[in-house]
Design an enzyme around this catalytic site. Sequence first.
Site, PDB file in Angstrom:
ATOM      1  N   ARG A   1      11.103   5.117   4.623  1.00  0.00           N
ATOM      2  CA  ARG A   1      11.360   6.559   4.570  1.00  0.00           C
ATOM      3  C   ARG A   1      11.922   7.071   5.891  1.00  0.00           C
ATOM      4  NH1 ARG A   1       5.894   8.981   3.197  1.00  0.00           N
ATOM      5  NH2 ARG A   1       7.049  10.940   3.514  1.00  0.00           N
TER       6      ARG A   1
ATOM      7  N   ARG B   1       0.849  -1.196   0.000  1.00  0.00           N
ATOM      8  CA  ARG B   1       0.000   0.000   0.000  1.00  0.00           C
ATOM      9  C   ARG B   1       0.885   1.247   0.000  1.00  0.00           C
ATOM     10  NH1 ARG B   1      -4.344  -1.934   4.668  1.00  0.00           N
ATOM     11  NH2 ARG B   1      -5.144  -3.762   3.538  1.00  0.00           N
TER      12      ARG B   1
ATOM     13  N   ASP C   1       2.266   4.960  -0.297  1.00  0.00           N
ATOM     14  CA  ASP C   1       1.679   6.232   0.127  1.00  0.00           C
ATOM     15  C   ASP C   1       1.633   7.234  -1.023  1.00  0.00           C
ATOM     16  OD1 ASP C   1       1.314   5.375   2.739  1.00  0.00           O
ATOM     17  OD2 ASP C   1       3.249   6.139   3.423  1.00  0.00           O
TER      18      ASP C   1
END
Length: 256
Positions: A198, A50, A52
């Site tokens: 990240r 999924r 972002d």
Amino acid sequence: MPRYKLTLEYDGAPFVGWQRQANGLSVQEAIETALEALGGERVKIRGAGRTDTGVHALGQVAHANLVKDWRGDVLRDGLNAHLRPLPVAILTAEAVPDTFDARFSAVRRHYLYRIVNRRAPLTVERGHVWLVKRKLDYLAMQEAARILLGSHDFSTFRASQCQAENPVRTLERLDVTRSGEEIHIMASARSFLHSQVRSIVGSLEHVGSGKWTVEDMRAALHACDRRHCGMVAPPEGLYLAAVDYGPAPDASRSAG
């Protein structure tokens, strides 16, 4: 109903992420709309990751159950025709057993993060890499990355809104390489926490720029506290590079 595995790439810039949301167009919605236009049926697809808002993919995988039997190349080309002009491309489409699940059958996910380390502004690569103007010591980043390999509680490196019940993940690979002005960070694991890659990249940047020492990275990991994370790297440098399917990896062989 025949089940099909779709492998695709996309530029995440114009999308609100992979998953359907009320606040804008998602990659999932774009593909489901193309499937309805092509075959006349409303279909819900499931993706392997999924991603972002703003995150790209080179090898995202999804599956869909369709009423009609399709030849793989015909399904691929038909979907691509209906996806234009959106920056999404179906690379392959193939029939798979109904036991295949794009998300739950995955045994390993690979992410690439791209940094361009230079003073000059971006032109061609704008929106597809993270421009870091401070000089980065990638060897120090390599050393810090090795601390994170293996199984750890990654609470420091996950988003506050992460819904995973268990913060422990096994990071099998975390490589930092440099070629000219570009630094690549490759991360591989069976699964990742929300914003884990990240968050790690942003902390590695702190090490590379001299804001943190290598030992600061170790302390951040052991703190198991989001407040000890460095900055979160921007989404435009992140790519879901590939997803592996097959026998589950042997945890005893994980690095670390």
